[in-house]
Design an enzyme around this catalytic site. Structure first.
Site, PDB file in Angstrom:
ATOM      1  N   ASP A  98     -66.351 -14.688 -14.084  1.00  0.00           N
ATOM      2  CA  ASP A  98     -67.131 -13.858 -14.992  1.00  0.00           C
ATOM      3  C   ASP A  98     -68.493 -13.613 -14.368  1.00  0.00           C
ATOM      4  OD1 ASP A  98     -67.423 -12.780 -17.841  1.00  0.00           O
ATOM      5  OD2 ASP A  98     -65.736 -14.170 -18.052  1.00  0.00           O
ATOM      6  N   ASP A 207     -69.265  -8.858 -17.432  1.00  0.00           N
ATOM      7  CA  ASP A 207     -69.505  -9.078 -18.860  1.00  0.00           C
ATOM      8  C   ASP A 207     -70.462  -8.037 -19.440  1.00  0.00           C
ATOM      9  OD1 ASP A 207     -69.335 -11.054 -21.144  1.00  0.00           O
ATOM     10  OD2 ASP A 207     -71.508 -11.029 -20.868  1.00  0.00           O
ATOM     11  N   GLU A 256     -66.216  -4.973 -18.584  1.00  0.00           N
ATOM     12  CA  GLU A 256     -66.108  -4.993 -20.043  1.00  0.00           C
ATOM     13  C   GLU A 256     -67.066  -3.961 -20.615  1.00  0.00           C
ATOM     14  OE1 GLU A 256     -66.533  -8.042 -23.817  1.00  0.00           O
ATOM     15  OE2 GLU A 256     -68.075  -8.032 -22.269  1.00  0.00           O
ATOM     16  N   HIS A 334     -61.037 -14.010 -25.262  1.00  0.00           N
ATOM     17  CA  HIS A 334     -61.673 -15.130 -25.962  1.00  0.00           C
ATOM     18  C   HIS A 334     -62.585 -14.673 -27.096  1.00  0.00           C
ATOM     19  CE1 HIS A 334     -64.331 -13.529 -22.947  1.00  0.00           C
ATOM     20  NE2 HIS A 334     -65.347 -14.058 -23.606  1.00  0.00           N
ATOM     21  N   ASP A 335     -62.632 -13.392 -27.376  1.00  0.00           N
ATOM     22  CA  ASP A 335     -63.508 -12.871 -28.427  1.00  0.00           C
ATOM     23  C   ASP A 335     -62.740 -12.347 -29.633  1.00  0.00           C
ATOM     24  OD1 ASP A 335     -65.778 -13.389 -26.860  1.00  0.00           O
ATOM     25  OD2 ASP A 335     -65.732 -11.410 -25.938  1.00  0.00           O
TER      26      ASP A 335
END
Ligand code: GLC
Ligand code: CA
Length: 559
Positions: A98, A207, A256, A334-335
């Protein structure tokens, strides 16, 4: 467009903290990933995407970085990290990490200097962040410069007494936003990126990429998201990174950008773009909100799954990128909640069947797939009974908001169990031993209560399990080069069914699925020439054009 290695890979996302604890401190770590390389390879994972592994006070589980050049002691050392790279590479696997560029931790040395006028480096670092003087209201009280709302709930501004200014943070107040207009900051981050590349990292998931630029006029507004999301200038920053770092180093990059528009798609991930290789935009991820709910509003209110919205989104992004860029396919990360609880049905009766239905529906599609850890065994949302069981920073600000809206404790808890990010972060369920084989001590967050019946060990030796369904599908993707398939969706408006055809190397495929408990039908004429290849229900009658609750089938036809 020449074929790139990342087009045919299978990405597996590892939430480091929750995957496997090798040293018995209750926290997943890098050696824990190394221990599971056999498992990952057998599954068919070829690229491992690690959630942030950098040093961090863990306000947001590592997305708040306090030292970019150091591995968090929670996760191990730089030598552990190098060992992972070496061992993964030896198996022909890639490792991407990330890359968090929008903000740092407030405990990062840059911010410590920035906020303190007496710090020797104050002058240099102050401008690495975004500051604004407060407003004085009619009663003479100091107020934040704008009413912009953070993604985690609450104001984006926090007051810093030492400089008598507010700093901007679009996530938690421990995550001050970086000022991308500052060239020296850019150079420091670029050097950091090159450092990890030189160490052997194969690429990055970038990210919060669309937030790098802000509206520096700071107009008031609430929630004001348009002032820190997708402003045109952020593309300049990404293009600079692409030209100087991503492309010359032949990296695999996934950006993202939540809510990215069709217009921007090719700018981000077109073959001739210099920004990313692939784009994560989440359009299909929250198409089940109940907009009438005012107690736990927005994403927190679960409603009916809008199946046409999912199909239309998949079809749309495939069309936009066809021949011009590259798509990624994923259910969640993961969100978001766990997919089987979110778009399937995690009741004992339908859990396994709907998890397989979701797998059939996604993993035959063209593009590069991302499997989220635990998805391959059908892990479900958490069953936590107490607020303290939750760990996510977002949970606590939102719980307060729910209470202020007039929700009672149980209503708030239900919203958290349905929708919070923690649903997707509970420890991986390896086996039925205490702590699910994740650790030999109390984990950093509780194991889901269903681990005794839902775990890898139970599914590993069964060829009808969800896990073996994933293995079969991922192997099929490779054999048939499904990443390059030519996709046609059918019945885009049908509220229940999910039907598409796609082309492979040796076969053409027809996927038919029912996302609902009520029966669904599809056009019988589609079956012409196809024979049944896989199904999630023993009693499947291949010639029938009706599907029972969550039934799904894959047909094929030799080319
Ligand atoms: C991204 C991450 C999320 C994190 C946020 C701030 O949206 O996926 O987990 O909280 O950025 O870094
Ligand atoms: Ca550990």
């Amino acid at each position: 467009m020449e074929r790139k290695y990342w087009q045919d890979t299978v990405i597996y996302q590892i939430y480091l903290r929750s995957f496997n604890d090798s040293n018995g401190d209750g926290i997943g770590d890098i050696q824990g990933v190394i221990e599971k390389l056999d498992y990952l390879e057998t599954l068919g994972a070829e690229t491992l995407w690690l959630s942030p592994h950098y040093d961090s006070p863990m306000d947001d589980n590592g997305y708040d970085i306090s030292n970019h050049w150091k591995v968090s002691p929670d996760y191990g050392t730089i030598d552990d990290f190098k060992a992972l790279l070496e061992k993964a590479h030896a198996r022909g696997m890639y490792v991407i990490t990330d890359l968090v560029l929008n903000h740092t931790s407030d405990e990062h040395p840059w911010f410590e200097a920035a906020k303190d006028p007496n710090h020797p480096d104050h002058e240099k670092y102050h401008d690495y962040y975004i500051w604004h003087k407060g407003k004085i209201d009619e009663h003479g009280h100091k107020q934040a410069p704008t009413r912009w709302r953070s993604w985690f709930g609450g104001s984006v501004w926090t007051y810093n007494e030492a400089t008598d200014e507010y700093y901007l943070h679009i996530f938690s107040k421990k995550m001050p936003d970086l000022n991308w207009r500052n060239k020296s900051m850019q150079e420091d981050l670029k050097a950091m990126i090159q450092w990890w590349v030189d160490l052997g990292v194969d690429g990055f998931r970038i990210d919060a990429a669309n937030h790098l630029e802000k509206n520096w006029d700071f107009p008031d507004g609430h929630p004001g998201y348009e002032n820190f999301s997708s402003l045109p200038k952020h593309h300049e920053y990404l293009e600079m990174l692409g030209k100087e770092l991503f492309t010359p180093n032949n990296l695999m990059t996934i950006g993202e950008s939540g809510g990215a528009s069709k217009e921007e798609a090719l700018q981000y991930a077109g073959f001739d773009s210099n920004e990313f290789d692939m784009l994560i935009q989440f359009e299909h991820c929250w198409v089940d909100t109940d907009d009438s709910n005012t107690l736990t509003p927005g994403k927190w209110a679960k409603g009916e799954v809008d199946v046409p919205a999912i199909k239309q989104s998949f079809a749309k992004w495939n069309e936009i990128l066809k021949g011009k860029g590259w798509n990624v396919i994923y259910w969640h990360n993961h969100d978001q909640p766990r997919i089987v609880s979110h778009y399937g049905d995690d009741s004992p009766q339908y859990w396994e069947k709907s998890a397989k239905m979701l797998a059939f529906s996604l993993y035959m599609l063209p593009g590069t797939p991302i499997v989220y850890y635990g998805e391959e065994i059908g892990m479900t949302n958490v069953d936590y009974k107490h607020l303290e069981d939750f760990k996510d920073v977002e949970v606590f600000t939102e719980y307060k908001n729910f209470m202020e809206n007039g929700a009672d404790h149980e209503t708030a808890m239900k919203a958290l169990r349905d929708r919070s990010r923690d649903n997707a972060r509970s420890p991986m369920q390896w086996n039925a031993s205490p702590y699910a084989g994740f650790s030999n001590t109390t984990p950093w967050m509780p194991v889901n209560g269903n681990f005794e019946t839902l775990n890898v060990a139970l599914q590993q030796n069964s060829d009808t399990s969800i896990l073996s369904t994933y293995k079969t599908l991922l192997a099929l993707r490779e054999e048939e080069a499904l990443a390059h398939g030519d996709l046609t969706f059918h019945d885009l408006d049908d509220p229940n069914n999910f039907v598409y055809e796609t082309t492979g190397k040796h076969f053409d495929f027809l996927v038919v699925a029912n996302f609902k408990k009520d029966p669904a039908t599809f056009d019988r004429a589609l079956l012409e020439g196809y024979t049944l290849f896989m199904h999630n229900q023993e009693t499947s009658d291949a010639s029938k054009n009706t599907l029972e609750a969550y039934e799904a089938r894959i047909y094929r036809k030799a080319k």
